[in-house]
Design an enzyme around this catalytic site. Structure first.
Site, PDB file in Angstrom:
ATOM      1  N   SER A   1      25.625   6.216 -15.612  1.00 51.00           N
ATOM      2  CA  SER A   1      25.668   6.151 -14.145  1.00 51.00           C
ATOM      3  C   SER A   1      25.572   7.562 -13.542  1.00 51.00           C
ATOM      4  O   SER A   1      24.555   8.228 -13.709  1.00 51.00           O
ATOM      5  CB  SER A   1      26.936   5.412 -13.713  1.00 51.00           C
ATOM      6  OG  SER A   1      26.867   5.033 -12.361  1.00 51.00           O
TER       7      SER A   1
ATOM      8  N   ASP B   1      22.627  -5.463 -13.160  1.00 45.81           N
ATOM      9  CA  ASP B   1      23.417  -4.350 -12.631  1.00 45.81           C
ATOM     10  C   ASP B   1      23.409  -4.395 -11.103  1.00 45.81           C
ATOM     11  O   ASP B   1      22.354  -4.287 -10.485  1.00 45.81           O
ATOM     12  CB  ASP B   1      22.819  -3.035 -13.138  1.00 45.81           C
ATOM     13  CG  ASP B   1      23.699  -1.825 -12.874  1.00 45.81           C
ATOM     14  OD1 ASP B   1      24.516  -1.870 -11.938  1.00 45.81           O
ATOM     15  OD2 ASP B   1      23.562  -0.837 -13.611  1.00 45.81           O
TER      16      ASP B   1
ATOM     17  N   HIS C   1      26.670  -3.326 -15.251  1.00 43.92           N
ATOM     18  CA  HIS C   1      26.578  -1.872 -15.154  1.00 43.92           C
ATOM     19  C   HIS C   1      27.046  -1.146 -16.423  1.00 43.92           C
ATOM     20  O   HIS C   1      26.857   0.066 -16.520  1.00 43.92           O
ATOM     21  CB  HIS C   1      27.406  -1.404 -13.946  1.00 43.92           C
ATOM     22  CG  HIS C   1      27.231   0.029 -13.582  1.00 43.92           C
ATOM     23  ND1 HIS C   1      26.009   0.585 -13.220  1.00 43.92           N
ATOM     24  CD2 HIS C   1      28.129   1.065 -13.519  1.00 43.92           C
ATOM     25  CE1 HIS C   1      26.161   1.861 -12.947  1.00 43.92           C
ATOM     26  NE2 HIS C   1      27.434   2.183 -13.126  1.00 43.92           N
TER      27      HIS C   1
END
Length: 273
Positions: A100, A220, A249
């Site tokens: 991320s 996601d 995610h």
């Protein structure tokens, strides 16, 4: 042997998890409240085994690593701190795995240190030019410390809601409370500016020469596939994308065995495997 210790980087303490010997892999966590290097990567580091030198820091403002005096955090700080950490450890060449926010830092680091960074794995990554702040990421960044905030955040991170267990909620809530003071300064509203800060220019991405593996979940909601990973295919010179179906995610949590196999295979090419 896995150790937790603090290293001084450019005069500021950085807390790290370190394990193994051999080719180095820097592992960078994401931006959710309560996230730490060891919390994000300890299981993956253990699975990689002792023949990799894994370094997983708490990035500035997370876990036990404070934001250096006079700074507010952000992509530039996290990138410079990651580079400085590996310099301090005396590691000349290394792969970078980032999740991320950590994926954006990994890509920025590959652009800034082309002679050092050998491979990049960007998981559920941020960094794509023009990527908007998703409703899911906005909610994750805004999650209040405590069980309610932890439960809401975890439910947004995963596709399989069975993973949002009472023990997982309790553990994340405790971590969120522990880091609440530092975290509050990182992503205050309006939050779109912090998402913008974590995007890389087309010019920067085009300059990355290390092979890049993008790993993403089809479901996601925090960094959606269509705005986060797919645009990067147009900008990176040496790139491949692996998409997990029925995955949110955190592929390392939802598809741990396949994720580790993918990681080991890509990183294993470092050793001529």
């Amino acid at each position: 042997m896995t150790t937790l210790r603090t290293v001084t980087v450019d005069g500021s303490p950085v807390h790290i998890l370190e394990s193994g010997t051999g080719p180095a892999v820097l592992m960078l966590h994401g931006s959710g409240p309560g996230t730490t290097g060891s919390g994000a990567w300890a299981t993956t580091a253990q699975a990689l085994g002792p023949s990799w030198h894994v370094v997983a820091p708490d990035q500035a403002g997370f876990g036990r690593t404070p934001i250096p005096e006079g700074s507010r955090g952000g992509l530039r700080l996290w990138t410079e701190q990651a580079a400085g950490l590996m310099d301090t450890l005396g590691v000349e060449h290394y792969a970078v795995v980032g999740h991320s926010m950590g994926g954006a830092v990994a890509l920025a680091l590959a652009a800034a240190r082309p002679e050092q960074v050998t491979r990049v794995v960007a998981v559920s990554t941020m960094g794509a030019p023009g990527a908007p702040l998703s409703a899911g990421l906005d909610a994750v960044w805004a999650a209040p410390a405590g069980p309610l905030g932890a439960r809401d955040m975890l439910s947004r991170l995963v596709f399989d809601q069975a993973l949002v267990t009472e023990s997982a909620v309790a553990a994340r809530a405790a971590a969120m409370r522990a880091g609440a003071a530092a975290y509050a300064s990182l992503f205050p509203p309006p939050r779109a500016r912090w998402a913008d800060d974590l995007t890389l220019s087309a010019q920067t991405l085009a300059g990355i020469r290390a092979p890049v593996l993008l790993v993403h979940g089809a479901d996601d909601r925090v960094t959606p596939l269509g705005t986060a990973a797919l645009p990067l295919l147009e900008h990176l010179a040496d790139v491949r994308l692996h998409v997990f179906g029925r995955c949110g995610h955190v592929p390392a949590l939802e598809h741990p065995h396949d994720f580790r196999r993918l990681l080991s295979c890509f990183l294993g090419r470092e050793r001529g495997h």
